[in-house]
Scaffold this active site. Structure first.
Site, mmCIF file in Angstrom:
data_model
loop_
_atom_site.group_PDB
_atom_site.id
_atom_site.type_symbol
_atom_site.label_atom_id
_atom_site.label_comp_id
_atom_site.label_asym_id
_atom_site.label_seq_id
_atom_site.Cartn_x
_atom_site.Cartn_y
_atom_site.Cartn_z
ATOM 1 N N GLU A 27 78.361 56.629 29.102
ATOM 2 C CA GLU A 27 77.031 56.476 29.994
ATOM 3 C C GLU A 27 76.088 57.785 29.638
ATOM 4 O O GLU A 27 74.759 57.456 29.780
ATOM 5 C CB GLU A 27 77.375 56.439 31.444
ATOM 6 N N ASN A 69 72.274 53.678 34.622
ATOM 7 C CA ASN A 69 71.044 53.724 35.149
ATOM 8 C C ASN A 69 70.730 55.292 34.892
ATOM 9 O O ASN A 69 71.205 56.390 35.505
ATOM 10 C CB ASN A 69 71.022 53.900 36.600
#
Length: 830
Positions: A291, A260
Site C-alpha cells: 500500500e 487512500n
C-alpha cells in the site's frame, strides 16, 4: 445503475477541468443515512452537455451557478448538466446518502463486543457516488476539502491532517490533486497509536475492542512502516507527496487494504487477536509495503483509465514483496509469493476469462472491476520481476523515477510507462511489453538433456511465445549424506529461446528450470530429475527452490499429468521434513481443499483425509520441543480441518489446549467447533455458549459459520434463507454463513440446494451489488458438487439467467475449475 464507458470518460476529460471539491458530511443524522453537501468548482473548455454522478437515498437540491436544477432529472446515478457554457462553474448538491453493510461506499459497523459504532469509506471504482457527488473518473483529479460532523467522542481521519473544531466538527487539510476514488474518511471512537517519522505524523488506528491486540503489535507495525518508508526514499527520487501517513484497521473490509493517500485502510483481521505464524506476520508487512508503494504508483501518478489497473497493482505487488525482503526481518517473501500468490495467477491465466496483464478492451467500469484478479496482481508482479531480471534493477528504477518526474500529480498510461523505461536503456522495452503485457496464457518450459562423450547439453523446449531469462539449477547428491541431500553444483543463466544448447557437464541428479523463480512459466522435469524430486525434494537447500518444485507438481496435478494420489504421497513423504512455513501451509491447503475435496472421488476422500491427518500428527510430534511454534500451529489447524472423527478435537476443546500446546485461543476454538458441527458432534447450545464466551465480531462470524455447518435440515434452511431471502447479513456474515453451508460430508443433505443456488444467486447479486455478488460466487458456490449435473446447471445459468457482470465472472471461473476437476478425476490431460 449506469456504468461509465471509456468513451464517455474521454469525452468528459476533454471538456472539463475540475479544480476543487468542498465536501461536508454529517454523520449524526441516524443509523441508516447521512447528509452530504458537495460543492464542485470546475471549468468547461467549450459549451456542451455533461453529467455528474451520485447515488443518493434522497437528492435534496442541485444548484448550478446560482440557478436551481430539478432533482427529478437524476436518472439512475447520473445528473445531467445541460447547456454548460465555456468558462468557470460552481455546482452545489445536497443529498441524503445510505450507509452500507457491504463494504462499499460509507460502511457502517457496530461492534458487538462493546456497542461502539464506526464508519469508513471505500470509494474504489465508482463507489464515491455513494458518499458525495462527483465527476467520477480517475483522470479528473482535483483538490478535496473535507469537513465532517460526527458524534461526540469520535475521531475523524481523512487523507490530510484533521483538526477537531469542537462540538463534533472536524476539518481535514486540503489534499493535493488526487482522483475521486482515492478520497477517504474513517470516523469512530478509534484507539490510536501515534508517532512521527521524518517530521511526518504517523498513526495506526483500530476499534477500541481490539486495542490490546494493536498495542501488542504496534512496535512491529510501525517498525515495518518506517523501514519501508525509508527504503522507498532510497529507491524513489520523488519524496512522499502527502502531509501524513495513517493506517486504519477497519471492520468488514472487502479487500486486503486500500491505498487512500495519507489514510490507508486495512481489514482489521491484520490486528491479530489469536496466535499467528511468522508467515502471516510477513503477509501483513508485505501489505503495508504494497500500500505504501501505491503512494507513488497509483496516488502520485494515477492510471488514466481502468485498462491500466495493472500499473497500480502489479507495481505495488512487486514492490511490496521486494521491499519487505530488503527492508524488514522478513527476508524470504518471494517463497510465499511463489507458492501462494503465483498459483493464484497461474490458475486465473488458464481460465476462459483470462486477459492480458495490460488489456486493451476495457470498455466500462463494470468490465474493469472484473480485472482485479490474479493476473493484474500476481502475473503482473511476476512480469515485472522478469523485467528487472532482464533489464537490471538500476535501469528499472531509473525508468520509474523518470515516470514519476514526468507525470506526478497527473495521470499516465501503459505507453507513458514504457516510454519512461525506454528512456533509460538501450534494450527494446516496447517489444518486451508487447510479448509480456499484451498476451495471455502460461508458457511451459521442459528440459531436454542430451549426452555425448559423458558431457551433457541442455535444450529448453518452449511452449508459448514470451522470451524468458531464467536460472537453471544443477543439483547433485551429497555423497556424505545418507538422507538424500541435494547440493547446488551450479546455477546457469539461460535465455529462452536459446541460440544453442547449453553445456552442463556431467549429468545432474536434478535439473531445475527457473530456479529462483525469476520468471512466470510452468516448468517440467526430465525423467532423472522427476525421480530425484520424489526421493529428495525436502533435501533441497533453498526454500524458494523447493517452492518452484512444489508449484511444478501442483501444475502437473491440475494438468492431469500427475495423479492426485501421487501428490498426496509426495506431501506425506516430504512435508514432515519441511521447515518453511509458507510451503507447509501452501501444500497442505492445496492437498486438502483441491486434491482431497475435488480431484479425488468421494470414495477416495476418506483415505486422503487420513493421510493428511497422519501427516499433521507427524508435524505435531516433531514440534513438541516448542522450537517451531508456527509450524506446530499450521499442523494443528490442518489436523482440525481434516479430522474425520471428533474424539481428539473434542478433547482439545474441553481441555482448552492441545497437549503440549498451543492453548486454544478464540480462533482455534471456533475452528474446532466448526469441524465438530460438520461431523455432527456439537449443537446449537454449544455454539451459543461459545458465542457468550466470545461475543466479538469474529465470534459472531464463527457462530454463523458453525450454525450453517450443522448437519440438520432446519439449520440449512435457516442459513439459506439468511443468505438469499434477506438483505440483513453484512458482507462478512454472508461470507461466514456461506463458508459453513456446503460440506462434502453432507452431500446428501445439501444436494437439493445445488439447483436452487443459481436462481437465488442471480437474484441476490442483482439486488445487493458487486461486493455480495463476489461473495456469492466465491463462497456460496457449491464447489463440493464435482459432477456433470452441477456443471450443466451452471452453464445454463450463464447462458439464460442474465447474471450481473461480477457474478457472471465468478460463476464462469468456478465452472471452469469444476470442469477441470472432472477431467482430472477422469484421468484426462490438458
Amino acid at each position: 445503475m449506469s456504468v461509465l464507458t471509456r468513451d464517455e470518460a474521454q469525452t468528459r476529460a476533454q471538456l472539463l477541468d475540475v479544480h476543487r471539491y468542498t465536501i461536508a458530511l454529517d454523520l449524526t443524522t441516524g443509523d441508516e443515512t447521512f447528509e452530504s453537501l458537495t460543492v464542485i468548482r470546475f471549468a468547461a473548455r467549450t459549451g456542451a452537455d455533461t453529467f455528474v454522478e451520485l447515488k443518493p437515498a434522497e437528492l435534496r437540491s442541485v444548484v448550478l451557478d446560482g440557478e436551481s436544477l430539478d432533482p427529478e432529472t437524476l436518472d439512475d446515478n447520473r445528473l445531467p448538466l445541460k447547456n454548460l457554457a465555456a468558462g468557470e462553474h460552481e455546482l452545489r448538491i445536497t443529498a441524503s446518502m445510505r450507509y452500507s453493510r457491504t463494504g462499499e461506499g460509507m460502511h457502517r459497523f457496530t461492534d458487538p463486543a462493546d456497542g461502539e459504532t464506526y464508519v469508513y469509506t471505500q470509494m474504489f471504482m465508482d463507489d464515491v457516488q455513494r458518499v458525495f457527488a462527483a465527476f467520477d473518473q480517475p483522470d479528473l483529479k482535483a483538490v478535496f476539502e473535507l469537513s465532517v460532523t460526527a458524534p461526540e467522542g469520535w475521531t475523524v481521519l481523512a487523507n490530510g491532517i484533521t483538526e477537531h473544531l469542537g462540538e463534533g466538527r472536524w476539518t481535514a487539510a486540503p489534499t493535493p490533486l488526487i482522483s475521486t476514488y482515492l478520497v477517504a474518511v474513517a470516523a469512530g471512537p478509534w484507539h490510536t497509536v501515534r508517532t512521527e517519522h521524518r517530521d511526518l505524523p504517523f498513526g495506526i488506528h483500530c476499534r477500541r475492542s481490539l486495542a490490546p491486540h494493536l498495542d501488542a503489535d504496534a512496535d512491529e507495525i510501525l517498525d515495518v512502516t518506517r523501514a519501508c518508508f525509508d527504503r522507498y526514499h532510497e529507491k524513489f527520487e520523488e519524496p512522499y507527496p502527502f502531509d501524513s501517513y495513517d493506517q486504519a484497521f477497519v471492520p468488514e473490509f472487502n479487500a486486503g487494504a486500500m491505498e487512500n493517500p495519507g489514510l490507508v485502510t486495512f481489514r482489521d483481521d491484520f490486528v491479530y487477536r489469536s496466535a499467528v505464524t511468522d508467515t502471516e506476520r510477513q503477509t501483513r508487512a508485505m501489505v503495508i509495503a504494497h500500500e505504501m508503494a501505491h503512494m507513488w504508483f497509483g496516488d502520485l501518478v494515477t492510471l488514466r483509465w481502468w485498462d491500466d489497473i495493472w500499473l497500480n497493482e502489479s507495481f505495488a505487488e512487486y514492490m511490496g514483496y521486494q521491499t519487505t525482503a530488503e527492508a524488514t526481518r522478513f527476508t524470504d517473501t518471494w517463497t510465499e509469493f511463489g507458492v501462494v500468490r503465483k498459483a493464484w495467477g497461474y490458475d486465473a491465466d488458464q481460465r476462459p476469462s483470462t486477459h492480458p496483464v495490460a488489456p486493451e478492451n476495457v470498455e466500462d467500469t463494470a468490465s474493469a472491476l472484473l480485472n482485479f484478479d490474479g493476473i493484474s496482481y500476481a502475473k503482473g508482479a511476476s512480469a515485472l520481476r522478469q523485467l528487472v531480471t532482464w533489464l537490471g534493477e538500476k535501469d528499472f528504477l531509473a525508468g520509474i523515477n523518470t515516470h514519476f518526474a514526468r507525470h506526478k500529480f497527473g495521470n499516465a498510461s501503459l505507453a507513458d510507462f514504457i516510454d519512461s523505461l525506454a528512456s533509460t536503456t538501450e534494450r527494446d522495452v516496447h517489444a518486451w511489453a508487447d510479448a509480456w503485457l499484451r498476451t495471455t496464457g502460461v508458457d511451459t518450459l521442459t528440459p531436454a538433456v542430451t549426452t555425448k562423450a559423458g558431457t551433457c547439453a541442455l535444450t529448453v523446449e518452449h511452449t508459448g511465445s514470451r522470451p524468458h531469462r531464467i536460472a537453471v539449477g544443477l543439483y547433485d547428491h551429497d555423497l556424505s549424506d545418507d538422507e538424500g541431500r541435494l547440493t547446488l553444483r551450479e546455477r546457469l543463466d539461460v535465455d529462452v529461446p536459446q541460440s544453442a544448447p547449453q553445456p552442463i557437464g556431467k549429468p545432474p541428479a536434478l535439473l531445475l528450470l527457473n530456479d529462483g523463480d525469476l520468471t512466470y512459466t510452468k516448468v517440467r522435469f526430465d525423467a532423472a530429475s522427476a525421480e530425484a524430486v520424489g526421493t529428495s525434494l525436502s533435501r533441497l537447500p533453498d526454500p524458494l527452490t523447493r517452492a518452484v518444485v512444489w508449484n511444478s507438481l501442483r501444475d502437473a496435478v491440475r494438468d492431469g499429468e500427475l495423479a492426485p494420489g501421487a501428490y498426496l504421497e509426495t506431501a506425506r513423504t516430504h512435508l514432515p521434513r519441511e521447515t518453511d512455513l509458507a510451503l507447509v501451509q501452501g501444500v497442505l491447503a492445496f492437498a486438502s481443499a483441491q486434491v482431497a475435496d475435488r480431484y479425488l472421488t468421494p470414495e477416495e476422500r476418506p483415505a486422503a483425509l487420513a493421510t493428511l491427518a497422519s501427516l499433521c500428527r507427524d508435524l505435531i510430534r516433531r514440534t513438541e520441543d516448542g522450537d517451531h511454534p508456527g509450524l506446530r500451529l499450521i499442523a494443528v489447524r490442518h489436523f482440525i480441518d481434516v479430522a474425520a472423527h471428533p474424539e481428539t478435537i473434542t478433547a482439545w476443546l474441553a481441555d482448552g489446549t492441545v497437549p503440549g500446546g498451543p492453548e486454544l485461543d478464540p480462533d482455534l476454538r471456533w475452528r474446532v467447533l466448526a469441524r465438530l458441527a460438520v461431523l455432527g458432534a456439537t449443537d446449537e447450545a454449544a455454539i451459543a455458549a461459545e458465542l457468550d464466551r466470545d461475543p466479538s465480531a469474529n465470534g459472531r462470524e464463527g457462530a454463523a459459520r458453525c450454525r450453517a455447518a450443522l448437519p440438520d435440515e432446519e439449520a440449512k434452511r435457516t442459513a439459506w434463507s439468511a443468505m438469499f431471502d434477506s438483505d440483513d447479513l453484512s458482507n462478512y456474515l454472508f461470507t461466514a454463513t456461506a463458508q459453513g453451508f456446503w460440506q462434502p460430508e453432507q452431500a446428501d443433505l445439501v444436494r437439493q440446494y445445488v439447483p436452487r443456488f443459481y436462481d437465488d444467486a442471480v437474484a441476490v447479486a442483482a439486488r445487493r451489488g458487486p461486493a455480495i455478488a463476489d461473495a456469492v460466487g466465491r463462497w456460496a458456490f457449491p464447489a463440493y458438487a464435482v459432477d456433470a449435473e452441477n456443471l450443466t446447471l451452471g452453464e445454463t445459468c450463464l447462458r439464460d439467467a442474465g447474471p450481473t457482470p461480477s457474478l457472471r465472472r465468478k460463476l464462469a471461473d468456478q465452472l471452469d475449475d469444476l470442469a477441470r476437476a472432472l477431467r482430472v478425476r477422469e484421468g484426462e490431460t490438458f
